[in-house]
Design a protein around this motif. Structure first.
Motif, short mmCIF file in Angstrom:
data_model
loop_
_atom_site.label_atom_id
_atom_site.label_comp_id
_atom_site.label_asym_id
_atom_site.label_seq_id
_atom_site.Cartn_x
_atom_site.Cartn_y
_atom_site.Cartn_z
N GLN A 162 37.25 56.89 10.12
CA GLN A 162 37.03 57.88 11.18
C GLN A 162 38.34 58.59 11.52
OE1 GLN A 162 38.17 57.24 14.68
NE2 GLN A 162 37.50 59.29 15.23
N GLN A 163 39.44 57.85 11.54
CA GLN A 163 40.73 58.45 11.82
C GLN A 163 41.17 59.40 10.70
OE1 GLN A 163 43.28 57.45 14.69
NE2 GLN A 163 41.17 57.70 15.32
N LEU A 164 41.01 58.96 9.48
CA LEU A 164 41.46 59.77 8.34
C LEU A 164 40.62 61.03 8.17
CD1 LEU A 164 42.00 56.87 5.78
CD2 LEU A 164 43.78 58.19 6.94
N SER A 165 39.35 60.97 8.51
CA SER A 165 38.46 62.11 8.31
C SER A 165 38.75 63.25 9.29
CB SER A 165 37.00 61.68 8.44
OG SER A 165 36.74 61.18 9.74
N GLN A 166 39.57 63.02 10.31
CA GLN A 166 39.90 64.09 11.26
C GLN A 166 40.88 65.10 10.68
OE1 GLN A 166 40.34 62.66 15.57
NE2 GLN A 166 40.87 60.82 14.40
N LEU A 198 48.04 58.34 14.19
CA LEU A 198 47.96 59.54 13.37
C LEU A 198 47.73 60.76 14.24
CD1 LEU A 198 45.72 58.26 10.42
CD2 LEU A 198 48.22 58.38 10.54
N CYS A 199 48.37 61.86 13.89
CA CYS A 199 48.19 63.11 14.63
C CYS A 199 48.49 64.28 13.69
CB CYS A 199 49.08 63.17 15.87
SG CYS A 199 50.84 63.05 15.52
N GLN A 200 48.13 65.46 14.14
CA GLN A 200 48.38 66.66 13.36
C GLN A 200 49.88 66.97 13.31
OE1 GLN A 200 46.35 68.33 11.59
NE2 GLN A 200 44.28 68.14 12.41
N ASN A 201 50.32 67.47 12.17
CA ASN A 201 51.69 67.95 11.99
C ASN A 201 52.73 66.87 12.29
OD1 ASN A 201 50.58 70.56 11.51
ND2 ASN A 201 50.50 70.92 13.72
N ASP A 216 38.79 52.86 23.38
CA ASP A 216 40.23 53.12 23.46
C ASP A 216 40.40 54.44 24.20
OD1 ASP A 216 42.92 53.16 23.17
OD2 ASP A 216 42.95 53.15 20.98
N TRP A 217 40.78 54.34 25.47
CA TRP A 217 40.83 55.52 26.35
C TRP A 217 41.98 56.45 25.94
CZ3 TRP A 217 43.59 56.05 31.54
CH2 TRP A 217 43.18 57.21 32.19
N THR A 218 41.67 57.74 25.83
CA THR A 218 42.63 58.79 25.44
C THR A 218 43.40 58.41 24.18
OG1 THR A 218 44.45 57.96 26.82
CG2 THR A 218 42.89 59.49 27.85
N ALA A 219 42.68 57.88 23.21
CA ALA A 219 43.33 57.37 21.99
C ALA A 219 43.84 58.49 21.09
CB ALA A 219 42.36 56.49 21.22
N CYS A 220 43.16 59.63 21.08
CA CYS A 220 43.56 60.73 20.21
C CYS A 220 44.82 61.39 20.76
CB CYS A 220 42.43 61.74 20.08
SG CYS A 220 42.84 63.14 19.00
N VAL A 221 45.88 61.38 19.98
CA VAL A 221 47.16 61.93 20.43
C VAL A 221 47.08 63.44 20.63
CG1 VAL A 221 49.60 62.19 19.83
CG2 VAL A 221 48.38 60.08 19.26
N ASP A 222 46.31 64.13 19.79
CA ASP A 222 46.24 65.59 19.85
C ASP A 222 45.36 66.09 20.99
OD1 ASP A 222 47.86 66.07 17.50
OD2 ASP A 222 46.18 65.29 16.35
N SER A 223 44.17 65.50 21.16
CA SER A 223 43.21 66.02 22.14
C SER A 223 43.08 65.16 23.39
CB SER A 223 41.83 66.15 21.49
OG SER A 223 41.34 64.88 21.11
N LYS A 228 34.82 59.49 17.99
CA LYS A 228 35.63 60.10 19.04
C LYS A 228 34.73 60.86 20.00
CE LYS A 228 38.44 63.50 17.99
NZ LYS A 228 39.64 64.21 17.47
N HIS A 229 34.97 60.72 21.29
CA HIS A 229 34.14 61.40 22.28
C HIS A 229 34.33 62.92 22.20
CE1 HIS A 229 33.61 57.65 25.07
NE2 HIS A 229 33.35 57.40 23.79
#
Length: 208
Positions: free
Chosen positions: A107-111, A71-74, A156-163, A185-186
């Motif tokens: 946690q993923q959906l709440s972002q 999941l990511c923005q836009n 999960d290292w660098t898991a967030c696609v946006d940040s 998320k860190h």
């Protein structure tokens, strides 16, 4: 205290609180009585929860998330009812108090509460359909258990696609009973996977 616990009946129904029938808590109908079973199920609550979210007749799925999906923005067109999305995520946040297995998904959906997309809503509906197929899951604490404290964590290292921030998870057991858990998320971007692992380990140590 031990004798009192041993004397409890497994299928006894407990009154919680005396509220008007139309009283709601975070958008969910309040339950006056819950029947506790030996497997720790709270099916009555789950059924009413799904009724409020209009997913009681939905088709269940075996997993709460698609592993390959990120999941990511836009990532898709904006969802046409963001307020409804926020209400559902709020209910799922409350449900993680008894369903730690969906903590990562929530946690993923709440972002994406500010600007949810159709892909985010699709992922949200999958979690609800998973709950539909597994209504009896929850936490169950044994009357007698060891007092050994155990903690586990993963990263999960660098898991967030946006940040490109990492996401870590932690769970703490007292004997065989799960007493604490979180998926977070860190706050900073870490260039080394080893450093990210140490950060996750330090967070778990503090929790323990």
């Amino acid at each position: 205290m031990q004798n009192e616990l041993n004397a409890l009946e497994i299928n006894k129904t407990w009154s919680l609180v005396d509220l008007p029938p139309n009283k709601r808590v975070i958008g969910c109908k309040w339950i006056y009585k819950i029947k506790y079973k030996s497997d720790g199920s709270i099916k009555k609550y789950k059924a009413i929860y799904l009724t409020d979210t209009r997913f009681l007749a939905s088709k269940p799925v075996p997993t709460s998330i698609v592993i390959t999906a990120k999941l990511c923005q836009n990532d898709s067109p904006p969802y046409n009812d963001p307020a409804y999305y926020r209400r559902l995520v709020g209910k799922l946040l409350y449900l993680t108090n008894s369903r730690p297995g969906i903590s990562f998904e929530v946690q993923q959906l709440s972002q994406f509460m500010a600007q949810p997309t159709t892909n985010h809503h699709k992922a949200l509906t999958r979690v609800l359909r998973y709950i539909k197929g597994n209504p009896g899951q929850g936490l169950f604490y044994l009357v007698s258990s060891s007092l050994q404290l155990k903690a586990f964590n993963d990263l999960d290292w660098t898991a967030c696609v946006d940040s490109r921030k990492s996401i870590s998870g932690c769970c703490v057991f007292l004997g065989n009973s799960l007493v604490s858990w979180k998926s977070k998320k860190h706050t900073t971007v870490v260039r080394s996977s080893s450093k990210a692992e140490y950060r996750a380990l330090a967070s778990s140590s503090c929790e323990t």
